[in-house]
Design a protein around this motif. Sequence first.
Motif, mmCIF file in Angstrom:
data_model
loop_
_atom_site.group_PDB
_atom_site.id
_atom_site.type_symbol
_atom_site.label_atom_id
_atom_site.label_comp_id
_atom_site.label_asym_id
_atom_site.label_seq_id
_atom_site.Cartn_x
_atom_site.Cartn_y
_atom_site.Cartn_z
ATOM 1 N N GLU A 199 2.496 5.444 -11.648
ATOM 2 C CA GLU A 199 3.701 5.894 -12.337
ATOM 3 C C GLU A 199 3.959 7.379 -12.092
ATOM 4 O O GLU A 199 3.066 8.215 -12.204
ATOM 5 N N GLY A 200 5.200 7.697 -11.698
ATOM 6 C CA GLY A 200 5.593 9.072 -11.461
ATOM 7 C C GLY A 200 5.384 9.564 -10.038
ATOM 8 O O GLY A 200 5.856 10.643 -9.681
ATOM 9 N N PHE A 201 4.700 8.777 -9.207
ATOM 10 C CA PHE A 201 4.466 9.183 -7.830
ATOM 11 C C PHE A 201 5.672 8.847 -6.957
ATOM 12 O O PHE A 201 6.455 7.951 -7.279
ATOM 13 N N LYS A 202 5.820 9.572 -5.847
ATOM 14 C CA LYS A 202 6.882 9.271 -4.900
ATOM 15 C C LYS A 202 6.709 7.842 -4.389
ATOM 16 O O LYS A 202 5.593 7.409 -4.116
ATOM 17 N N ALA A 203 7.818 7.151 -4.260
ATOM 18 C CA ALA A 203 7.771 5.768 -3.794
ATOM 19 C C ALA A 203 7.745 5.751 -2.269
ATOM 20 O O ALA A 203 8.745 5.489 -1.594
ATOM 21 N N THR B 123 1.468 13.628 -6.354
ATOM 22 C CA THR B 123 2.838 13.187 -6.072
ATOM 23 C C THR B 123 2.939 12.041 -5.076
ATOM 24 O O THR B 123 3.894 11.269 -5.110
ATOM 25 N N TYR B 124 1.981 11.906 -4.166
ATOM 26 C CA TYR B 124 2.058 10.828 -3.175
ATOM 27 C C TYR B 124 0.660 10.404 -2.759
ATOM 28 O O TYR B 124 -0.334 11.039 -3.107
ATOM 29 N N GLY B 125 0.590 9.311 -2.012
ATOM 30 C CA GLY B 125 -0.704 8.795 -1.574
ATOM 31 C C GLY B 125 -1.281 7.751 -2.509
ATOM 32 O O GLY B 125 -2.329 7.178 -2.226
ATOM 33 N N LYS B 126 -0.608 7.498 -3.618
ATOM 34 C CA LYS B 126 -1.068 6.482 -4.574
ATOM 35 C C LYS B 126 0.136 5.694 -5.075
ATOM 36 O O LYS B 126 1.277 6.160 -5.025
ATOM 37 N N MET C 79 -4.410 7.416 3.839
ATOM 38 C CA MET C 79 -3.356 7.417 2.826
ATOM 39 C C MET C 79 -3.605 8.469 1.742
ATOM 40 O O MET C 79 -3.002 9.541 1.750
ATOM 41 N N SER C 80 -4.502 8.179 0.814
ATOM 42 C CA SER C 80 -4.681 9.057 -0.340
ATOM 43 C C SER C 80 -5.548 10.278 -0.073
ATOM 44 O O SER C 80 -5.325 11.341 -0.666
ATOM 45 N N THR C 81 -6.543 10.170 0.797
ATOM 46 C CA THR C 81 -7.415 11.320 1.062
ATOM 47 C C THR C 81 -6.658 12.479 1.709
ATOM 48 O O THR C 81 -6.820 13.633 1.287
ATOM 49 N N PRO C 82 -5.809 12.239 2.717
ATOM 50 C CA PRO C 82 -5.010 13.354 3.253
ATOM 51 C C PRO C 82 -4.085 13.963 2.202
ATOM 52 O O PRO C 82 -3.894 15.182 2.184
ATOM 53 N N ALA C 83 -3.524 13.123 1.342
ATOM 54 C CA ALA C 83 -2.664 13.639 0.274
ATOM 55 C C ALA C 83 -3.442 14.574 -0.633
ATOM 56 O O ALA C 83 -2.981 15.663 -0.997
ATOM 57 N N GLU C 84 -4.632 14.165 -0.990
ATOM 58 C CA GLU C 84 -5.488 14.992 -1.836
ATOM 59 C C GLU C 84 -5.872 16.280 -1.127
ATOM 60 O O GLU C 84 -5.802 17.372 -1.713
ATOM 61 N N THR D 144 0.851 -1.190 0.000
ATOM 62 C CA THR D 144 0.000 0.000 0.000
ATOM 63 C C THR D 144 0.888 1.243 0.000
ATOM 64 O O THR D 144 2.096 1.149 0.256
ATOM 65 N N PRO D 145 0.304 2.410 -0.257
ATOM 66 C CA PRO D 145 1.055 3.647 0.008
ATOM 67 C C PRO D 145 1.352 3.743 1.498
ATOM 68 O O PRO D 145 0.731 3.056 2.324
#
Length: 434
Positions: A378-382, A372-375, A360-365, A83-84
């Motif tokens: 491709e291209g997102f922070k690892a 850039t993150y939370g998902k 995870m993804s909702t706070p990022a959004e 997961t992220p």
Amino acid sequence: MSLLLAKTLIKPIVATLSVISLMASVSSAETTLIKGAKIHTMSPQGVLETGDVLIEDGVIKSVAAELSVDADKVIDAKGKVVTPGIFALINQIGLVELGSLDQTADMATENEEQGASFRVDQVFNHNSTLIPVNRSNGVTRTLIAPSLGYYIFAGRGAIMSLDGDYNALIAKDVAIFAAFGERAADMSGGSRASTLHQLNQALTEARIYKNNRSAIELGEFRELHYSIDDLRALEAIIDKEIPLVISANRESDLLTLLDFAKAQDIKIAFVGAAEAWRVAKQLAEAGAAVFIDPMDNLPSSFESLGKRYDNATILSKAGVKVMFLGQGFLDSHNAHTVRHSAGNAVAYGMDYDKALAAMMSTPAEYFGGDDTYGKIAEGFKAELVLWSGDPLEVTTLAEQVWIDGKATDMESRSTRLRDRYKALDTDKNTGYRK
């Protein structure tokens, strides 16, 4: 050989060496391939029951059901889950060591000149023991916040990385925190009416400052109640650049603050929100976000008598943007327990994927990082976690955490204590140390 000729010959040589150096740095980027895991991408790609993730140079290079590529490191993740990373919200990781010892706490102010402008990110301790404890349990970043102290406005929050480096700041001044209700009434003169008056006064003065900045700073304007630093900070609120995150629980308080936010035309979010389920429709219509702990179901005051376990479920189904806190408001030592809270929310009817997203993804959004993150895309922070099983199960462990593509040290004070004592000679019959 003339100096001009020498320079003419050297230039192409230097250029060639630069290209070679650049190619070498590109080709030396370390790659990691995670194979065969169940992947919750938190993206339109959905859940891959069996899939691979390729990490290169700190970012996710590719995500697919199967990748046939060479990598510097290959991890067999069959039967495991990826997961992220967990985004731990509204805590004081890096600001406190022992909650009962004031000398180890750096998250509150007693200076009346510091309210909305107070910030804590500059004193974040990257060597705090709380960082490895939470990181080794799947937390990759955190939103740190000041404590509600002597004033209605507590100060500004910041997003920090848990990579353990001194330069941990990801984004500063992402929200301003405030309080409403019983506790705020004590700080504002004894009533909710007084608190509301001060909130309105602060934002009104922030608008006055914005329109009369030069005269106010030169002392050619009437005296204002709030300091220039606070008014500067509040500009981001009145410009709707960041939210006012306010602690409130009672149904009538939530409705009052929704009216306040509408009148002031600001972005508002609620922390605690014990009785938010009663006004889920109004919260959704106003676009207000809610930060809650789904495990918190026991009333601790008269303003939270309506607490219930399925608060998150009702809010989520109504379309409210729900984000999860760890077990206990401002809990820092065990912020990672947010995943247990998420599991509890699912047990009481919340959609599984939405529960994962809530940490995870909702706070990022919400805080502007959804590209850039939370998902896992491709291209997102690892920022990834490899789990031994279902991340919402209590017995599941984080086997490896990556931040910016780097595998982090999974050791912490807790694991060192475990290893120190598990090897002691014990009696086979009693299980006790001899």
